[in-house]
Write a protein that holds these residues in place. Structure first.
Motif, PDB file in Angstrom:
ATOM      1  N   PHE A 205      31.087  15.825 -15.493  1.00 16.23           N
ATOM      2  CA  PHE A 205      32.875  15.276 -16.295  1.00 16.23           C
ATOM      3  C   PHE A 205      33.385  17.317 -16.795  1.00 16.23           C
ATOM      4  CE2 PHE A 205      35.236  14.994 -20.200  1.00 16.23           C
ATOM      5  CZ  PHE A 205      36.480  14.110 -19.774  1.00 16.23           C
ATOM      6  N   LEU A 206      32.233  17.630 -17.576  1.00 20.92           N
ATOM      7  CA  LEU A 206      33.161  19.064 -17.268  1.00 20.92           C
ATOM      8  C   LEU A 206      33.402  20.211 -16.114  1.00 20.92           C
ATOM      9  CD1 LEU A 206      30.734  20.137 -20.503  1.00 20.92           C
ATOM     10  CD2 LEU A 206      32.702  19.147 -20.882  1.00 20.92           C
ATOM     11  N   ALA A 207      32.391  19.458 -15.509  1.00 19.12           N
ATOM     12  CA  ALA A 207      33.429  20.174 -14.064  1.00 19.12           C
ATOM     13  C   ALA A 207      34.507  20.587 -13.698  1.00 19.12           C
ATOM     14  CB  ALA A 207      32.328  19.944 -12.689  1.00 19.12           C
ATOM     15  N   LEU A 208      35.444  19.701 -13.831  1.00 18.60           N
ATOM     16  CA  LEU A 208      36.198  18.706 -13.740  1.00 18.60           C
ATOM     17  C   LEU A 208      36.754  19.140 -14.587  1.00 18.60           C
ATOM     18  CD1 LEU A 208      35.879  15.541 -12.111  1.00 18.60           C
ATOM     19  CD2 LEU A 208      35.700  17.634 -10.890  1.00 18.60           C
ATOM     20  N   PHE A 209      36.593  19.455 -16.217  1.00 15.52           N
ATOM     21  CA  PHE A 209      37.920  19.126 -17.249  1.00 15.52           C
ATOM     22  C   PHE A 209      38.079  20.948 -17.912  1.00 15.52           C
ATOM     23  CE2 PHE A 209      38.357  19.968 -21.688  1.00 15.52           C
ATOM     24  CZ  PHE A 209      39.095  19.142 -22.022  1.00 15.52           C
ATOM     25  N   GLN A 210      39.306  20.441 -17.998  1.00 20.02           N
ATOM     26  CA  GLN A 210      40.502  21.514 -18.506  1.00 20.02           C
ATOM     27  C   GLN A 210      41.236  20.764 -19.407  1.00 20.02           C
ATOM     28  OE1 GLN A 210      42.858  22.828 -14.865  1.00 20.02           O
ATOM     29  NE2 GLN A 210      43.665  24.921 -16.295  1.00 20.02           N
ATOM     30  N   LEU A 211      41.329  22.129 -20.369  1.00 14.13           N
ATOM     31  CA  LEU A 211      42.637  21.503 -21.535  1.00 14.13           C
ATOM     32  C   LEU A 211      43.883  22.021 -21.148  1.00 14.13           C
ATOM     33  CD1 LEU A 211      40.605  23.961 -24.425  1.00 14.13           C
ATOM     34  CD2 LEU A 211      40.773  21.190 -24.118  1.00 14.13           C
ATOM     35  N   ASN A 212      44.841  21.140 -21.974  1.00 17.82           N
ATOM     36  CA  ASN A 212      46.454  21.064 -21.533  1.00 17.82           C
ATOM     37  C   ASN A 212      46.875  21.313 -22.636  1.00 17.82           C
ATOM     38  OD1 ASN A 212      48.253  20.053 -20.867  1.00 17.82           O
ATOM     39  ND2 ASN A 212      47.479  19.173 -18.397  1.00 17.82           N
ATOM     40  N   THR A 213      47.909  22.395 -22.406  1.00 19.42           N
ATOM     41  CA  THR A 213      48.822  22.754 -23.387  1.00 19.42           C
ATOM     42  C   THR A 213      50.117  21.903 -23.709  1.00 19.42           C
ATOM     43  OG1 THR A 213      50.755  23.386 -21.986  1.00 19.42           O
ATOM     44  CG2 THR A 213      48.965  24.875 -22.758  1.00 19.42           C
ATOM     45  N   LYS A 214      49.828  20.565 -22.867  1.00 23.17           N
ATOM     46  CA  LYS A 214      50.962  19.263 -23.475  1.00 23.17           C
ATOM     47  C   LYS A 214      50.438  18.565 -24.732  1.00 23.17           C
ATOM     48  CE  LYS A 214      48.499  15.472 -20.189  1.00 23.17           C
ATOM     49  NZ  LYS A 214      49.507  14.834 -19.736  1.00 23.17           N
ATOM     50  N   TYR A 215      49.118  18.591 -24.499  1.00 21.56           N
ATOM     51  CA  TYR A 215      48.725  17.858 -26.304  1.00 21.56           C
ATOM     52  C   TYR A 215      49.008  18.354 -27.442  1.00 21.56           C
ATOM     53  CZ  TYR A 215      46.573  14.998 -22.651  1.00 21.56           C
ATOM     54  OH  TYR A 215      45.941  14.512 -21.577  1.00 21.56           O
ATOM     55  N   VAL A 216      49.545  19.688 -27.821  1.00 27.40           N
ATOM     56  CA  VAL A 216      49.335  20.765 -28.652  1.00 27.40           C
ATOM     57  C   VAL A 216      51.246  21.238 -29.099  1.00 27.40           C
ATOM     58  CG1 VAL A 216      48.735  22.714 -30.178  1.00 27.40           C
ATOM     59  CG2 VAL A 216      46.863  21.452 -27.952  1.00 27.40           C
ATOM     60  N   ASP A 217      51.221  20.430 -30.330  1.00 29.13           N
ATOM     61  CA  ASP A 217      52.587  21.510 -30.444  1.00 29.13           C
ATOM     62  C   ASP A 217      52.294  22.240 -32.345  1.00 29.13           C
ATOM     63  OD1 ASP A 217      54.511  19.340 -28.882  1.00 29.13           O
ATOM     64  OD2 ASP A 217      54.317  18.173 -30.215  1.00 29.13           O
ATOM     65  N   ILE A 218      53.421  24.187 -31.771  1.00 25.49           N
ATOM     66  CA  ILE A 218      52.770  24.875 -32.664  1.00 25.49           C
ATOM     67  C   ILE A 218      54.137  24.800 -33.026  1.00 25.49           C
ATOM     68  CG2 ILE A 218      52.510  26.600 -33.358  1.00 25.49           C
ATOM     69  CD1 ILE A 218      50.177  26.334 -31.250  1.00 25.49           C
ATOM     70  N   THR A 219      54.511  24.487 -34.897  1.00 21.36           N
ATOM     71  CA  THR A 219      55.711  24.741 -35.290  1.00 21.36           C
ATOM     72  C   THR A 219      56.062  24.941 -36.327  1.00 21.36           C
ATOM     73  OG1 THR A 219      56.034  22.671 -35.710  1.00 21.36           O
ATOM     74  CG2 THR A 219      56.688  23.066 -33.500  1.00 21.36           C
ATOM     75  N   PRO A 220      56.713  26.118 -36.711  1.00 16.36           N
ATOM     76  CA  PRO A 220      57.042  26.602 -38.448  1.00 16.36           C
ATOM     77  C   PRO A 220      57.236  25.381 -38.891  1.00 16.36           C
ATOM     78  CG  PRO A 220      58.978  27.814 -37.175  1.00 16.36           C
ATOM     79  CD  PRO A 220      58.705  26.874 -36.492  1.00 16.36           C
ATOM     80  N   SER A 221      57.043  25.176 -40.445  1.00 21.01           N
ATOM     81  CA  SER A 221      56.792  24.551 -41.470  1.00 21.01           C
ATOM     82  C   SER A 221      58.279  24.042 -42.006  1.00 21.01           C
ATOM     83  CB  SER A 221      55.898  24.731 -42.836  1.00 21.01           C
ATOM     84  OG  SER A 221      56.353  23.171 -43.744  1.00 21.01           O
ATOM     85  N   PRO A 222      58.645  23.018 -41.529  1.00 20.46           N
ATOM     86  CA  PRO A 222      60.561  22.773 -41.975  1.00 20.46           C
ATOM     87  C   PRO A 222      60.830  23.292 -43.460  1.00 20.46           C
ATOM     88  CG  PRO A 222      58.992  20.974 -41.972  1.00 20.46           C
ATOM     89  CD  PRO A 222      58.684  21.454 -41.448  1.00 20.46           C
ATOM     90  N   LEU A 223      59.369  23.082 -44.489  1.00 17.96           N
ATOM     91  CA  LEU A 223      60.124  23.916 -45.736  1.00 17.96           C
ATOM     92  C   LEU A 223      60.789  25.044 -45.865  1.00 17.96           C
ATOM     93  CD1 LEU A 223      56.595  22.398 -47.615  1.00 17.96           C
ATOM     94  CD2 LEU A 223      58.997  21.394 -47.330  1.00 17.96           C
ATOM     95  N   ASN A 224      60.322  25.768 -44.556  1.00 15.59           N
ATOM     96  CA  ASN A 224      60.461  27.465 -44.483  1.00 15.59           C
ATOM     97  C   ASN A 224      59.523  28.435 -45.370  1.00 15.59           C
ATOM     98  OD1 ASN A 224      62.913  27.083 -42.778  1.00 15.59           O
ATOM     99  ND2 ASN A 224      64.238  26.402 -43.797  1.00 15.59           N
ATOM    100  N   ASN A 225      58.575  27.753 -45.264  1.00 14.93           N
ATOM    101  CA  ASN A 225      57.415  28.571 -47.021  1.00 14.93           C
ATOM    102  C   ASN A 225      56.151  29.366 -45.914  1.00 14.93           C
ATOM    103  OD1 ASN A 225      56.155  27.074 -45.888  1.00 14.93           O
ATOM    104  ND2 ASN A 225      55.290  25.815 -47.202  1.00 14.93           N
ATOM    105  N   GLY A 226      56.823  29.828 -44.989  1.00 11.71           N
ATOM    106  CA  GLY A 226      55.358  31.269 -44.048  1.00 11.71           C
ATOM    107  C   GLY A 226      54.929  29.782 -43.309  1.00 11.71           C
ATOM    108  N   GLU A 227      54.981  28.949 -43.865  1.00 17.90           N
ATOM    109  CA  GLU A 227      53.614  27.590 -43.065  1.00 17.90           C
ATOM    110  C   GLU A 227      53.779  27.388 -41.303  1.00 17.90           C
ATOM    111  OE1 GLU A 227      52.318  24.697 -45.646  1.00 17.90           O
ATOM    112  OE2 GLU A 227      51.898  26.047 -47.581  1.00 17.90           O
ATOM    113  N   ILE A 228      52.945  26.994 -41.175  1.00 15.93           N
ATOM    114  CA  ILE A 228      52.591  26.777 -39.344  1.00 15.93           C
ATOM    115  C   ILE A 228      52.671  25.167 -39.379  1.00 15.93           C
ATOM    116  CG2 ILE A 228      53.059  28.519 -38.859  1.00 15.93           C
ATOM    117  CD1 ILE A 228      50.424  28.461 -37.589  1.00 15.93           C
ATOM    118  N   GLU A 229      53.082  24.388 -38.660  1.00 15.19           N
ATOM    119  CA  GLU A 229      52.181  23.248 -38.532  1.00 15.19           C
ATOM    120  C   GLU A 229      51.805  22.883 -36.996  1.00 15.19           C
ATOM    121  OE1 GLU A 229      55.722  20.110 -38.903  1.00 15.19           O
ATOM    122  OE2 GLU A 229      55.274  20.121 -40.903  1.00 15.19           O
TER     123      GLU A 229
END
Length: 399
Positions: free
Chosen positions: A82-106
């Motif tokens: 299975f690992l021989a076929l495996f590849q991570l996919n960016t569609k599963y990950v979201d990286i955004t600034p926190s809506p609190l605008n406090n320097g944190e990221i989500e």
């Protein structure tokens, strides 16, 4: 490129992933990121983190890497296929600034458990290295080397500690990949047999070290949504593990619901079946005394069992624990941030935790309330009631 191999992660990710493939291939999960350091602004580095994530998702296991994994006694051939076929996919990950605008990221990871489980460790390593190479681009590592030599000398040259062994558990919060390798090489050369191994599979492969690890909190948390009923979820997780590994990789994690709840479920059968238990929150001395007493109450000789300590250790604390428990049981110590990110600047205390499984909230209620992370207060209250867990300090909010 910060992460250049899919082996550049902790062993327990592979051991858990094999269970997921064989027993829970349809499970859907969600993870969230949290930076516990106050006042750290990660927003300026979001694009750089995304670029590193894109690069991570181009990686595949090489034939030589697969052959290395195939050589482990507890890895089954269909998992390697299975690992021989495996590849991570960016569609599963979201990286955004926190809506609190406090320097944190989500950072939100959401998708099939089987296809998202390998994101956590390399993503944390990426965030760490991006942050430090931007905030300390010209850092002189001589101070880090001096501190590392002092740690090696303290453990190696202090009389009475020749049998005290430590392992590198520092992948997630390392200063950089290059520094991590230098640390592992220096420990290997300086400590010899006092270095038990490393949790990092790539470094174990490259340096001829023993890869170490069994399971993490996410595995037991997921069973809150996978088991027959919530109260039986801890037992179900341990039984599923035993079914997969038949006595191998036998270290049980004790703090998903706190030690009291763990010991209620860790009966004579599990005491005899598992090789030992791992401490990751709360007072380690009190924890160890209670676990040893539990073994004795269940007619198990504690000297035949392993206590693994892995919570915020440094070498002096390792030595105190060794002195206290030596001769009463077998001992193992995993040291993380203190050896892979002790170079001068304050390390980041960052985590990625599972918060949902199959659409249901999951949580960890450890003996250190600051480590807890959940999005649903009503679920926390219910979880406490089911496992008879007393109220503690306010839970840390999820990112």
């Amino acid at each position: 490129m910060i992460v250049s191999s899919l082996l550049d992660t902790d062993l327990y990710k592979f051991s858990m992933m094999q269970v997921v493939l064989h027993q829970y291939p349809a499970a859907q999960v969600e993870y969230r990121f949290k930076c516990r350091n106050p006042g750290v602004n990660l927003v300026p580095y979001i694009e750089e983190i995304r670029r590193e994530l894109d690069a991570l998702c181009t990686l595949r296991f090489s034939d030589s890497e697969l052959e290395y994994l195939r050589g482990w006694r507890f890895i089954k051939s269909d998992f390697v296929d299975f690992l021989a076929l495996f590849q991570l996919n960016t569609k599963y990950v979201d990286i955004t600034p926190s809506p609190l605008n406090n320097g944190e990221i989500e950072i939100r990871i959401q998708g099939p458990w089987l296809h998202t489980i390998l994101f956590e460790v390399p993503l944390l390593a990426i965030v760490n290295e991006v942050y430090f190479r931007n905030t300390h681009p010209d850092l002189d590592l001589s101070e880090g080397r001096r501190r590392l030599r002092e740690k090696i000398s303290l453990l190696r040259d202090t009389p009475g500690y020749i049998d005290c062994r430590i392992a590198d558990y520092g992948t997630r919060r390392r200063f950089s990949r290059q520094w991590h390798r230098e640390v592992a090489e220096t420990l290997h050369e300086g400590l010899g047999p006092q270095l038990a191994g490393t949790s990092n599979v790539w470094l174990a492969w490259q340096l001829g070290l023993r890869p170490l690890g069994t399971l993490a909190h996410e595995y037991l948390q997921a069973h809150q949504a996978l088991g027959p009923r919530l109260r039986d979820s801890q037992v179900a997780a341990l039984e599923a593990w035993a079914k997969e590994y038949r006595g191998d990789l036998g270290i049980a994690l004790s703090d998903v619901y706190g030690l009291t709840a763990f010991l209620r479920d860790f009966d004579m059968y599990f005491c005899k079946l598992f090789d030992g238990t791992r401490h990751d929150s709360g007072d380690p001395f009190a924890w160890g005394e209670r676990v040893l007493a539990h073994y004795e109450a269940n007619r198990v000789d504690p000297r035949s069992k392993i206590l693994v300590f892995s919570d915020g250790l440094d070498v002096p604390k390792v030595m105190k624990l060794y002195e206290h428990f030596h001769g009463r049981c077998q001992l193992a110590f995993g040291v993380g941030t203190n050896i892979t990110n002790d170079v001068g600047p304050v390390p980041l205390n960052i985590v990625i935790k599972m918060v949902r499984c199959n659409g249901q909230p999951v949580a960890k209620l450890s003996d250190s309330p600051g480590k807890n992370m959940c999005q649903d207060d009503a679920y926390i209250a219910y979880l406490r009631q089911v496992f008879d867990i007393p109220m503690q300090a306010e839970l840390e909010p999820a990112a």
